[in-house]
Design an enzyme around this catalytic site. Structure first.
Site, short mmCIF file in Angstrom:
data_model
loop_
_atom_site.label_atom_id
_atom_site.label_comp_id
_atom_site.label_asym_id
_atom_site.label_seq_id
_atom_site.Cartn_x
_atom_site.Cartn_y
_atom_site.Cartn_z
N THR A 137 0.90 -1.17 0.00
CA THR A 137 0.00 0.03 0.14
C THR A 137 0.85 1.18 -0.04
O THR A 137 1.69 1.43 0.89
CB THR A 137 -0.86 0.07 1.28
OG1 THR A 137 -1.66 -1.25 1.29
CG2 THR A 137 -1.70 1.30 1.15
N CYS A 282 -2.82 -1.90 9.29
CA CYS A 282 -3.05 -1.06 7.97
C CYS A 282 -3.93 0.14 8.60
O CYS A 282 -3.63 1.24 7.98
CB CYS A 282 -3.88 -1.77 7.19
SG CYS A 282 -2.82 -3.32 6.44
P1 NAD Z 1 5.15 -7.50 6.65
O1 NAD Z 1 6.04 -6.63 7.52
O2 NAD Z 1 4.81 -8.81 7.04
O3 NAD Z 1 6.18 -8.26 5.56
C1 NAD Z 1 7.15 -7.36 4.73
C2 NAD Z 1 8.19 -8.17 4.39
O4 NAD Z 1 9.11 -7.47 3.59
C3 NAD Z 1 9.05 -8.44 5.48
O5 NAD Z 1 9.36 -9.84 5.79
C4 NAD Z 1 10.56 -7.80 5.24
O6 NAD Z 1 11.62 -8.27 5.76
C5 NAD Z 1 10.56 -7.84 3.67
N1 NAD Z 1 11.38 -6.66 3.12
C6 NAD Z 1 11.23 -5.31 3.43
N2 NAD Z 1 12.33 -4.85 2.59
C7 NAD Z 1 12.87 -5.86 1.58
C8 NAD Z 1 13.77 -5.85 0.76
N3 NAD Z 1 14.23 -4.75 0.13
N4 NAD Z 1 13.78 -6.88 -0.13
C9 NAD Z 1 13.27 -8.12 0.48
N5 NAD Z 1 12.55 -8.14 1.48
C10 NAD Z 1 12.30 -6.91 2.26
O7 NAD Z 1 3.97 -6.62 6.05
P2 NAD Z 1 2.92 -6.96 5.30
O8 NAD Z 1 1.88 -7.06 6.51
O9 NAD Z 1 2.98 -8.12 4.35
O10 NAD Z 1 2.53 -5.59 4.34
C11 NAD Z 1 3.12 -5.60 3.22
C12 NAD Z 1 2.29 -4.52 2.49
O11 NAD Z 1 1.12 -4.68 2.20
C13 NAD Z 1 2.28 -3.11 3.47
O12 NAD Z 1 2.28 -1.93 2.34
C14 NAD Z 1 0.77 -3.31 4.00
O13 NAD Z 1 0.23 -1.74 3.89
C15 NAD Z 1 0.22 -4.02 2.57
N6 NAD Z 1 -1.21 -4.64 3.24
C16 NAD Z 1 -1.19 -5.35 4.32
C17 NAD Z 1 -2.25 -6.04 4.65
C18 NAD Z 1 -2.30 -6.86 5.91
O14 NAD Z 1 -3.18 -7.27 6.37
N7 NAD Z 1 -1.12 -7.25 6.52
C19 NAD Z 1 -3.50 -6.20 3.88
C20 NAD Z 1 -3.24 -5.22 2.55
C21 NAD Z 1 -2.24 -4.56 2.49
C1 UDX Z 2 -7.77 -4.60 6.90
C2 UDX Z 2 -8.88 -4.45 5.63
O1 UDX Z 2 -10.18 -4.80 6.24
C3 UDX Z 2 -8.49 -5.01 4.64
O2 UDX Z 2 -9.36 -4.95 3.61
C4 UDX Z 2 -6.96 -4.40 4.41
O3 UDX Z 2 -6.55 -5.15 3.17
C5 UDX Z 2 -6.16 -4.25 5.45
O4 UDX Z 2 -6.61 -3.66 6.41
P1 UDX Z 2 -7.20 -6.06 8.86
O5 UDX Z 2 -6.55 -5.13 9.49
O6 UDX Z 2 -6.65 -7.38 8.82
O7 UDX Z 2 -7.85 -5.69 7.48
O8 UDX Z 2 -8.73 -6.79 9.57
P2 UDX Z 2 -10.13 -5.86 9.64
O9 UDX Z 2 -11.10 -7.21 9.87
O10 UDX Z 2 -10.54 -5.05 8.81
O11 UDX Z 2 -10.14 -5.36 11.32
C6 UDX Z 2 -9.36 -4.37 11.57
C7 UDX Z 2 -9.58 -3.96 13.13
O12 UDX Z 2 -10.68 -3.38 13.34
C8 UDX Z 2 -9.32 -4.81 14.01
O13 UDX Z 2 -8.94 -4.55 15.15
C9 UDX Z 2 -10.87 -5.42 14.32
O14 UDX Z 2 -11.07 -6.03 15.64
C10 UDX Z 2 -11.51 -4.09 14.22
N1 UDX Z 2 -13.06 -4.17 13.80
C11 UDX Z 2 -13.38 -4.34 12.30
C12 UDX Z 2 -13.89 -3.55 14.74
O15 UDX Z 2 -13.54 -3.05 15.80
N2 UDX Z 2 -15.27 -3.69 14.29
C13 UDX Z 2 -15.55 -4.05 13.23
O16 UDX Z 2 -16.93 -4.15 12.80
C14 UDX Z 2 -14.47 -4.70 12.39
#
Ligand code: NAD
Ligand code: UDX
Length: 518
Positions: A137, A282
């Site tokens: 993101t 996020c």
């Molecule tokens: P994360 O921290 O779990 O994973 C990121 C990984 O990238 C780490 O393991 C890190 O070591 C690696 N990394 C960093 N720099 C690097 C490089 N130069 N080369 C190789 N590896 C490298 O993060 P995440 O939760 O997977 O999130 C990744 C992205 O996706 C973020 O931008 C986040 O906002 C977005 N996103 C996350 C979620 C979620 O639910 N976690 C959902 C939608 C979008």
């Molecule tokens: C969120 C978005 O839902 C997802 O689409 C995006 O890609 C990443 O961020 P996530 O943070 O993993 O996902 O979980 P989500 O189910 O959205 O919950 C986020 C937080 O809000 C949690 O702490 C959850 O407990 C809380 N929540 C969720 C509430 O307090 N009330 C609700 O009705 C829903």
């Protein structure tokens, strides 16, 4: 750019790992290699103990990674970043983009250094054309900077096309979200080469996603749509949480409000669960990023609007702590408080931005003795979060965090001799509500048979071991308060009048001395 055959994903985290596992699982003809700088993380992906807990993930990874009688392995995890980039036609960039902690925009702007170093690496290593896909993101127009770096460093004759393909999975439901997504979003430049790259990526998803769910649009819309979606979702939670404060003060019930409003099809029923505050890696980060973008565009009113979503969330956490302190006679000193749940939501071991962290910090400041139980979060993670959080030990005036916090591996040890139980994560095992029969769709959802099937806790057994009066503060509305009151608990739920309040009102009704509730 034709057909994609070889995919590399930079970043083996919560997004890169599950997303590529599903892509590989559903496209046996593709080779998918997920790379990361962290050797322990890659080792875990290659082991029976995956680095993240996600229902259904294990089976999906194992089939693609280990193969079976009728399919060859096509999912690989490696730290050889250069080799994986070199052989790929398409590279996902799925690295972390946390909030900046210092410099310009500290506390708001996205830290883009990980994205930039991944892009530089791609440019340095590539000897053949690549489609580079922003999965992370990122702020709107980040693809511009990526294109500039790629063309400045890339070898002559090597062409790069940058796409935006934000990920919408939520943790805890990542696998069903990936298997049946509401939509796949692909942003590209609207020219021949951009559209051709977008179509090559769309073909990868078409391995299992119906075509009408694969949406294409311009790059900047796609980048901004991801921030917008998270801002809108978090805004709903802050809205219902703001209403929960009004409910607590008036005798209205926030679950009834959510139901009454959610049945309006224009509003819809999802993401309206009042809670102790949203967490996760996020929501906060992405709204702060949107706030910063608005500010840099000289739109202070817009910035203030989005900022207020985060402000209400902080307020909600503090309000909950204050309610606990008031109910426990304004003193928590040396009182044992059991905290049930540490992850930011159920069915994940992830603790990033979990409301539990700041609430425990607040309770520690009151010198309570806190005992934590969570079915999935690892103990070392809890210590790390509490140490790293503004130095809890100095807040509490104690020597070390371990002087006032213990971590238990079962609910009964956590609750024994406690004055109060605080539920901070909605794990099923904490609920005493009647179990709803799963719908056919739910019954078919994959689970890996771990935490979600833990037995329900025995509340009467817990009651026998607690100090009187016994309090339950339910930060997730997972308990049936009336049933717990029959066991002798005083129950305080989010967005509902508390036990004391209810008794007072009843008394007023009986004596006819009703006062205005506000
Ligand atoms: P994360 O921290 O779990 O994973 C990121 C990984 O990238 C780490 O393991 C890190 O070591 C690696 N990394 C960093 N720099 C690097 C490089 N130069 N080369 C190789 N590896 C490298 O993060 P995440 O939760 O997977 O999130 C990744 C992205 O996706 C973020 O931008 C986040 O906002 C977005 N996103 C996350 C979620 C979620 O639910 N976690 C959902 C939608 C979008
Ligand atoms: C969120 C978005 O839902 C997802 O689409 C995006 O890609 C990443 O961020 P996530 O943070 O993993 O996902 O979980 P989500 O189910 O959205 O919950 C986020 C937080 O809000 C949690 O702490 C959850 O407990 C809380 N929540 C969720 C509430 O307090 N009330 C609700 O009705 C829903």
């Amino acid at each position: 750019h034709g057909r994609v055959q070889n995919i590399c994903c930079i970043g083996a985290g919560y997004v890169g790992g599950p997303t590529c596992a599903v892509i590989a699982n559903k496209n046996p003809h593709l080779k998918v290699t997920v790379v990361d700088l962290s050797q322990p993380r890659i080792d875990a992906w290659n082991s029976p103990h995956l680095p993240i807990y996600e229902p259904g993930l294990q089976e999906i990874v194992e089939l693609a990674r280990d193969g079976s009688a009728d399919r060859k392995p096509n999912l690989f995890f490696s730290t050889d970043v250069d080799a994986a980039i070199a052989e790929a036609d398409l590279v996902f960039v799925s690295v972390n983009t946390p909030t900046k902690v210092s410099g310009t925009g500290a506390g708001f702007a996205s830290e883009l250094s990980y994205v930039e170093s991944a892009i530089r690496k791609i440019a340095e290593v590539a000897t053949t054309d690549k489609i580079v896909v922003e999965k992370s993101t990122v702020p709107v127009r980040t693809a511009d900077s990526m294109r500039e770096i790629l063309s400045a460093i890339g070898k002559p004759g090597v062409r790069f096309e940058v796409l935006s393909n934000p990920e919408f999975l939520a943790e805890g439901t990542a696998i069903p979200d990936l298997l049946t997504p509401d939509r796949i979003l692909i942003g590209s430049l609207v020219n021949e080469s951009g559209l051709s790259a977008a179509s090559a990526l769309a073909n990868v998803y078409a391995g299992w996603v119906p075509r009408d769910r694969i949406i294409t649009m311009n790059l900047w819309s796609s980048e901004l749509a991801k921030l917008a979606a998270n801002a809108l979702l978090a805004q709903r939670i802050s809205s219902i949480n703001a209403l929960s404060a009004i409910c607590e003060a008036t005798g209205a019930d926030v679950e009834e409000i959510a139901f009454a409003c959610g049945t309006d099809t224009r509003i819809g029923s999802k993401m309206l669960r009042a809670s102790v505050g949203f967490g996760g890696s996020c929501f906060k980060k992405d709204i702060l990023s949107l706030t910063y973008i608005s500010e840099t565009l000289h739109l202070p009113e817009v910035a203030a609007y989005w900022r207020s979503v985060v402000d209400i969330n902080e307020y909600q956490k503090d309000r909950f702590t204050n309610r606990i302190i008031t109910c426990l006679y304004n003193s928590l000193t040396n009182k044992k408080i059991a905290v049930l749940g540490f992850s930011y939501k159920k069915d994940t071991g992830d603790t990033r931005e979990s409301a539990a962290i700041s609430i425990i910090k607040n309770l520690a400041g009151e010198r309570a003795k806190i005992s934590i139980y969570d079915p999935k979060v690892e103990e070392r993670q809890i210590w790390q979060d509490l140490q790293g959080y503004g130095n809890v030990s100095s807040v509490a005036g104690a020597g070390s965090v371990k002087d006032f916090v213990t971590v238990e591996n079962n609910v009964y040890d956590a609750c024994a001799d406690a004055h109060a139980i605080i539920i901070l994560t909605e794990w099923d095992e904490f609920s005493n509500k009647a179990i709803a029969k799963p719908t056919a769709a739910q019954a078919n959802k994959p689970t890996n048979g771990h935490a979600s099937t833990n037995p329900r806790m025995d509340w009467s057994r817990v009651a026998d071991t607690m100090k009187r009066p016994m309090f339950v503060f339910d930060g997730r509305n997972v308990v049936d308060a009336r049933a717990l009151e029959e066991l002798g608990f005083r129950v305080e739920c989010i967005g509902k009048p508390g036990t004391n309040w209810a008794k007072e009102r009843m008394l007023q009704a009986q004596t006819g001395k009703g006062a205005s509730p506000v």
